[in-house]
Design a protein around this motif. Sequence first.
Motif, PDB file in Angstrom:
ATOM      1  N   UNK A   1       0.813  -1.219   0.000  1.00  8.99           N
ATOM      2  CA  UNK A   1       0.000   0.000   0.000  1.00  8.99           C
ATOM      3  C   UNK A   1       0.848   1.271   0.000  1.00  8.99           C
ATOM      4  N   UNK A   2       2.100   1.124   0.420  1.00 10.48           N
ATOM      5  CA  UNK A   2       2.957   2.318   0.443  1.00 10.48           C
ATOM      6  C   UNK A   2       3.649   2.555  -0.889  1.00 10.48           C
ATOM      7  N   UNK A   3       3.922   1.474  -1.617  1.00  6.96           N
ATOM      8  CA  UNK A   3       4.751   1.609  -2.830  1.00  6.96           C
ATOM      9  C   UNK A   3       4.026   2.449  -3.884  1.00  6.96           C
ATOM     10  N   UNK A   4       4.754   3.479  -4.382  1.00  8.30           N
ATOM     11  CA  UNK A   4       4.179   4.384  -5.377  1.00  8.30           C
ATOM     12  C   UNK A   4       4.578   4.001  -6.793  1.00  8.30           C
TER      13      UNK A   4
ATOM     14  N   UNK B   1       3.924  -3.717 -11.819  1.00  8.84           N
ATOM     15  CA  UNK B   1       2.630  -3.063 -11.596  1.00  8.84           C
ATOM     16  C   UNK B   1       1.525  -4.057 -11.910  1.00  8.84           C
ATOM     17  N   UNK B   2       0.588  -4.181 -10.985  1.00  8.85           N
ATOM     18  CA  UNK B   2      -0.477  -5.171 -11.142  1.00  8.85           C
ATOM     19  C   UNK B   2      -1.830  -4.550 -10.867  1.00  8.85           C
ATOM     20  N   UNK B   3      -2.846  -5.186 -11.455  1.00 13.77           N
ATOM     21  CA  UNK B   3      -4.203  -4.727 -11.171  1.00 13.77           C
ATOM     22  C   UNK B   3      -4.531  -5.029  -9.723  1.00 13.77           C
ATOM     23  N   UNK B   4      -5.292  -4.141  -9.124  1.00 12.46           N
ATOM     24  CA  UNK B   4      -5.653  -4.336  -7.723  1.00 12.46           C
ATOM     25  C   UNK B   4      -6.681  -5.455  -7.605  1.00 12.46           C
ATOM     26  N   UNK B   5      -6.606  -6.170  -6.519  1.00 13.37           N
ATOM     27  CA  UNK B   5      -7.499  -7.302  -6.260  1.00 13.37           C
ATOM     28  C   UNK B   5      -8.958  -6.861  -6.223  1.00 13.37           C
ATOM     29  N   UNK B   6      -9.192  -5.706  -5.608  1.00 15.44           N
ATOM     30  CA  UNK B   6     -10.566  -5.247  -5.413  1.00 15.44           C
ATOM     31  C   UNK B   6     -11.163  -4.609  -6.668  1.00 15.44           C
ATOM     32  N   UNK B   7     -10.314  -4.218  -7.546  1.00 16.14           N
ATOM     33  CA  UNK B   7     -10.810  -3.517  -8.723  1.00 16.14           C
ATOM     34  C   UNK B   7     -10.212  -4.142  -9.975  1.00 16.14           C
ATOM     35  N   UNK B   8     -10.947  -5.132 -10.507  1.00 18.12           N
ATOM     36  CA  UNK B   8     -10.383  -5.887 -11.612  1.00 18.12           C
ATOM     37  C   UNK B   8     -10.585  -5.185 -12.954  1.00 18.12           C
ATOM     38  N   UNK B   9     -11.162  -4.024 -12.938  1.00 20.71           N
ATOM     39  CA  UNK B   9     -11.413  -3.288 -14.178  1.00 20.71           C
ATOM     40  C   UNK B   9     -10.191  -2.522 -14.671  1.00 20.71           C
ATOM     41  N   UNK B  10      -9.140  -2.558 -13.922  1.00 24.18           N
ATOM     42  CA  UNK B  10      -7.912  -1.914 -14.375  1.00 24.18           C
ATOM     43  C   UNK B  10      -7.797  -0.462 -14.002  1.00 24.18           C
ATOM     44  N   UNK B  11      -8.715   0.019 -13.209  1.00 20.59           N
ATOM     45  CA  UNK B  11      -8.645   1.434 -12.826  1.00 20.59           C
ATOM     46  C   UNK B  11      -7.637   1.664 -11.712  1.00 20.59           C
ATOM     47  N   UNK B  12      -7.402   0.614 -10.919  1.00 15.62           N
ATOM     48  CA  UNK B  12      -6.512   0.779  -9.776  1.00 15.62           C
ATOM     49  C   UNK B  12      -5.348  -0.207  -9.888  1.00 15.62           C
ATOM     50  N   UNK B  13      -4.173   0.261  -9.628  1.00  9.28           N
ATOM     51  CA  UNK B  13      -2.987  -0.578  -9.721  1.00  9.28           C
ATOM     52  C   UNK B  13      -2.240  -0.566  -8.393  1.00  9.28           C
ATOM     53  N   UNK B  14      -1.572  -1.659  -8.141  1.00 14.34           N
ATOM     54  CA  UNK B  14      -0.583  -1.580  -7.082  1.00 14.34           C
ATOM     55  C   UNK B  14       0.776  -1.959  -7.657  1.00 14.34           C
ATOM     56  N   UNK B  15       1.791  -1.544  -6.936  1.00 14.89           N
ATOM     57  CA  UNK B  15       3.152  -1.741  -7.439  1.00 14.89           C
ATOM     58  C   UNK B  15       3.960  -2.452  -6.364  1.00 14.89           C
ATOM     59  N   UNK B  16       4.945  -3.164  -6.819  1.00 22.55           N
ATOM     60  CA  UNK B  16       5.910  -3.676  -5.845  1.00 22.55           C
ATOM     61  C   UNK B  16       7.248  -3.861  -6.534  1.00 22.55           C
ATOM     62  N   UNK B  17       8.253  -3.830  -5.708  1.00 20.92           N
ATOM     63  CA  UNK B  17       9.621  -3.887  -6.200  1.00 20.92           C
ATOM     64  C   UNK B  17      10.180  -5.274  -5.916  1.00 20.92           C
ATOM     65  N   UNK B  18      10.840  -5.868  -6.916  1.00 22.03           N
ATOM     66  CA  UNK B  18      11.389  -7.202  -6.700  1.00 22.03           C
ATOM     67  C   UNK B  18      12.773  -7.336  -7.329  1.00 22.03           C
ATOM     68  N   UNK B  19      13.662  -7.962  -6.588  1.00 18.06           N
ATOM     69  CA  UNK B  19      14.987  -8.295  -7.132  1.00 18.06           C
ATOM     70  C   UNK B  19      15.188  -9.782  -6.843  1.00 18.06           C
ATOM     71  N   UNK B  20      16.402 -10.191  -6.526  1.00 16.43           N
ATOM     72  CA  UNK B  20      16.616 -11.583  -6.140  1.00 16.43           C
ATOM     73  C   UNK B  20      15.892 -11.814  -4.811  1.00 16.43           C
TER      74      UNK B  20
END
Lengths: 524, 186
Positions: free
Chosen positions: B11-14, B39-58
Motif C-alpha cells: 500500500x505504500x509503494x508508489x 505493476x499489477x491490477x488491484x485485487x478489489x478492482x479488476x477493471x484496471x482502474x486501480x494498480x498496485x506496485x511492488x519492487x522485486x529483485x533476487x
Amino acid sequence: MLTIQEIISAPPFIHAEIMGGWEGKERSFSIVQNHSISLEEPSLLLLAKTQSTIMQLPEYLSNQDVQGILLYGNDDLLIPTTFMETADSYKKPVLMINEQNPESIKQKIADLKHLKSIGLFQYIWERSTSYWLQLMNERGLPGLLQRLCVFLGQNVLLLDEDFQFHSGNESPATSGQVALVKSLSNQPYKNKKEAFKIVENESGRYLLFHLQSGEKRCGFILLQELPGMMIDICIEQIIHAIPAIISYLMKEDAVKQAHRSYKELFLYNLLYNNLESENGLIQQGKQWGWDFTKTTQLMVMRLDRKTDFPNGNVDLDAIMRKIRSLISAAFLQAIIFPIQGNIVMIVFDTPDHTPKELKERMLVLANRIHKEIEHSLDTIECQIGLGRHYPSNMQLFRSFYEAKVALELGKYESRHRSVRHFEDIGIARLLSNVHNDLLHEYFEATLGELIVLDEENDDFYMVTLEAFYNHNGDINQTAEQLYIHPNTLRKRLKKLESILNVDFNQMEDMLKIFVALKIRKILK
Amino acid sequence: MKQLGFLVHIEKCLGCRSCEFSCKNEHGHEDSFRRNIHSLEDEDNKMGHSFHHFSMACNHCENPACMPACPEGAIKKKPNGIVMIDKAKCSGCGKCVIFCPFDAIKMNPLTAKADKCDMCYDRQMQGKTTICVSACPVKALEIIDINDPKNADYDKSIYGFEMKKITNPSIRFHKKKEDIQHFWCR
C-alpha cells in the motif's frame, strides 16, 4: 571455642593438607599449644615438622586434651601410614601447612577466635569464596569437588538442572542417593528463593542446594545430613563454594553453546555451498569425528501432524535417536540434524558400490526409517526425499536441493509415495524449472476451454478427465469412481476428444493432456 | 539461522522506481537493472482502474534453484540467507539465468558473468542497510529476518503475480491498508 572444621575454612589453613583423623573435624579447642606436657584444657597442638616430632605423633594423639595436631614447616618429611591410622582411630585431625612461623599461626588462630566471639566469622566464610574460585581455576571441577568432599567428610553430589548426575562427580552415588535423585527428577522443583531445601527418603535426610545464576538454574548439590555433623559449618562451606561451581558450569554451558553453533554453521555451510575446498571440508569434519573422505549420500525427512491429530508435541530428539540406531545398523556413520523444519540425514558409506547400488541402499534405508517412524508415532506423517549421489562431497548442496525438490514435488504425484528419489519424480522435475507464466500459458491453451465450458454449463468434464488419468485410462475403474455406466463415460470421453481436439488413443495427445493436468496441480 | 529477505509494503509503494535507480547507481551498468518494479491490477478492482506496485529483485530463496544449476558451484548461500555469486568462479554459462524463476539473474555485458542482487552485502557488512531500502521515499521496502516469529504473519504471495513456490522465496508482502488521513474538515 573453635572447631577444626572452622579453622580449615580460613586462610592459610584452607590450604592445609589433611593427613588423617578427619572424622573428628567437629572437635573444638580453646587454646593453641606448642607442647603437650603442660596441657590443661582442650587444645590444638602446634608442632614443627621434624623427624623427632613425627615419631612422637602417636604419643601426642593419646593425650586426651589434644583435639588435633597442626604440623608446620617446609620440610618434606614422610609420615608413616600407621601414624595416620592412629589419628583415624583417635578421630583427631592431623593437618599439615607450609607456614614457618609458629607465632604467626598462633596469632591467626587467635584472630579467628576473636572474630567468632564478636560474631564476625562471616568475613572468614566470604574470604573462602576466592579460595574456591582459585582452586577451580587450578584444578577444575573434579579438584574442587574432591576438596569439598574432604572438607565435609562425605561424598557431595553435583546434579545438572534436570537432576542428572554431572560428569564431574568422581565418587559414585549410593543406591539411596540414586533413588532420591530419580524421585526428584520426576517432580517439579519449586524452591527458588532459599539457598537449599531438605529432602528425604528411606536412606536419610539430604540438603539440596540449588545453583542459580540470575534466572538461570545451573544445577544442584546434594549433601547427606549425617548424625553429629556440624550442619551450619557444612552449609557455610558449601554456600561459599557454590559461586565457583556456578562459574564453572556457566563456562561449560557457554563452551557447549559455541560448539553447537559452530557445528550448525559448518553443516549449513556444507548444505549451501559455503565451503572453499574439499580439504577444508575434510579437516573441519574431523573436529566432530566425521570422515568426509568416505562416500556420502543425503536424504531429507519432513514430519507433519496428521489432520486427525492437529495438536501435540513431537520429540525430535527421540526421533533422531531412533533414526541413528537404524542407520548405524547398516552404514558406517551418519550425521542427523534438524534444519529449516526438516531432518537432514547424511550417511557415510563405503566407496565399493556403484551409483545404482548406492541409490538402492538408500531407498531401502529410507523405507525402513519411514516404516519405523510411522509405526512408532501414530500422529505423525513422515515423508522422505532423496537426492542423487555425487562423487565429491563438496556437491552435497546439490543433493540437498534435489532431496527437497523430491519432497516438494511429491505433492503433485497422482500415486502417493512417502519415500521419493529425485530421479523418480518424472516430468514434474522438468516442470519445476519452467517459469510459471509459461506453465500458465500452456495450461490455458490446452485445458482453458474445458474449464470455461464446465463453469458455464455446470458440467463435469474436468472431473471426468482427471479421474480418467488417475486410473491410467481404465474405463471400468473410472466409471466406478464417477458412479456412471462405462458407456456414459465413453460418450463423455468422445465429447472431451472433440472439445480438446485430441485422440486418447494417441500417446502424444495423452501426454499433452497429462502435462496440462500436472501443471494444474503445480499452479494450484 | 537467519534468513534475510525483503518486506514490501504494497500500500505504500508508489512505483516511483527510486529503488531501481539507486540500485543501478550503486551496482549497475547500462541497460540492466538488478531490481524491477512490477505493476499489477488491484485485487478489489479488476477493471484496471486501480494498480498496485511492488519492487522485486533476487528473493534469496530458501531453496535457491540457481545454486545447484551452476556447474562451477559459483553460487552460495551465506549463513544470513543471502544468495551470492562468486564472480571469480562464474564462467558466464548463463544456466542460472534460465533456472531462476524470478528472472533475478542477468548477464553483465561488461564482464560476461552472471549478476544479481546481493542485498548490498558489502554495505551490510559495514552496518548499513541496502541502497534500495535507504532510497525508498515512502519506506515501502524493509529488510527482515523471515525466520523471526514476529514476521510470520506477512503474506508470501501477492494477487496477480505468479510466484514459484518450490524455491521458497524470501520475500514477504504487507497488504494492510493504512487508515486514510483526512486533511480537511467538513
